[in-house]
Enzyme design. Sequence first.
Site: not given
Length: 334
Positions: A149-151, A298
């Site tokens: 999710h962060e990338t 997520r």
Amino acid sequence: MRLLEFTALSSLLVLFLLLAVSAEQCGKQAGGARCPSGMCCSNFGWCGNTQDYCGPGKCQSQCPSGPGPTPRPPTPTPGPSTGDISNIISSSMFDQMLKHRNDNTCQGKSFYTYNAFITAARSFRGFGTTGDTTRRKREVAAFFAQTSHETTGGWDTAPDGRYAWGYCYLREQGNPPSYCVQSSQWPCAPGQKYYGRGPIQISYNYNYGPCGRAIGQNLLNNPDLVATNAVVSFKSAIWFWMTAQSPKPSCHDVITGRWTPSAADRAANRLPGYGVITNIINGGLECGHGSDARVQDRIGFYRRYCSILGVSPGDNIDCGNQKSFNSGLLLETM
């Protein structure tokens, strides 16, 4: 203002000052930050070494020996693994999960490799090797889901779906600031910026500093090592995953069942499961207000990775009804 309603102007001013203080230096008001130079962290989140900071009933962490709250546990040091994580995730599974990470449109093309991940993972005792096979698989799925999710580089109509595009980005996008906060313990190096890098997009000097110390790298002087050395990059994410930041447990302890929620956690609907991990990472913005697109993203990654690894997601995977770990801290200090 949403915590208490004040009608008198003086009360409003007091609340404003308390809010400013509550996020200033240390403890639960500052996400578990520690005071430099052995100073005590007071109940109100300030660092000092007098009785007002260190005295019985006035100190929340880094207190003198004797009665008083227990200081924040030290950062876990990477050590030999008790098992082999490659038994849980193979190279082919890694490629299937992060199917489009090497797409030509991805900034991180050819950077995130299976061998780099395995090398980094084996440096942290218990990561992906704690508990039975179900717990081990869930930890791997949860770790890659949150970091994907962060990338992510995915979108709704992306080839193979948006959840096949994790690990597309390496550095924070746009023109990020320096993320330098004044600190005597973790001073910013001249000319360096501590913006998001790597799988977890680690940010700020007060995270780069202790992370670097734990993994044996001077990340304060060379933060870009997280974006140029794939093993270091994965280690930065696993360090975050394994490290508790009071009042939050570690992501590792939550997903492996080692964390037992307190009465306050249960009252806040923070029950064991993937949802608490989202709360740990970004609960102040994403949790506690019903459905949130970021939380669902997520969860989407998590469900896909659980399917690939052959394990159920478990209970409590959403955090829409959970209070964040930081909510109510002002009330607790008044």
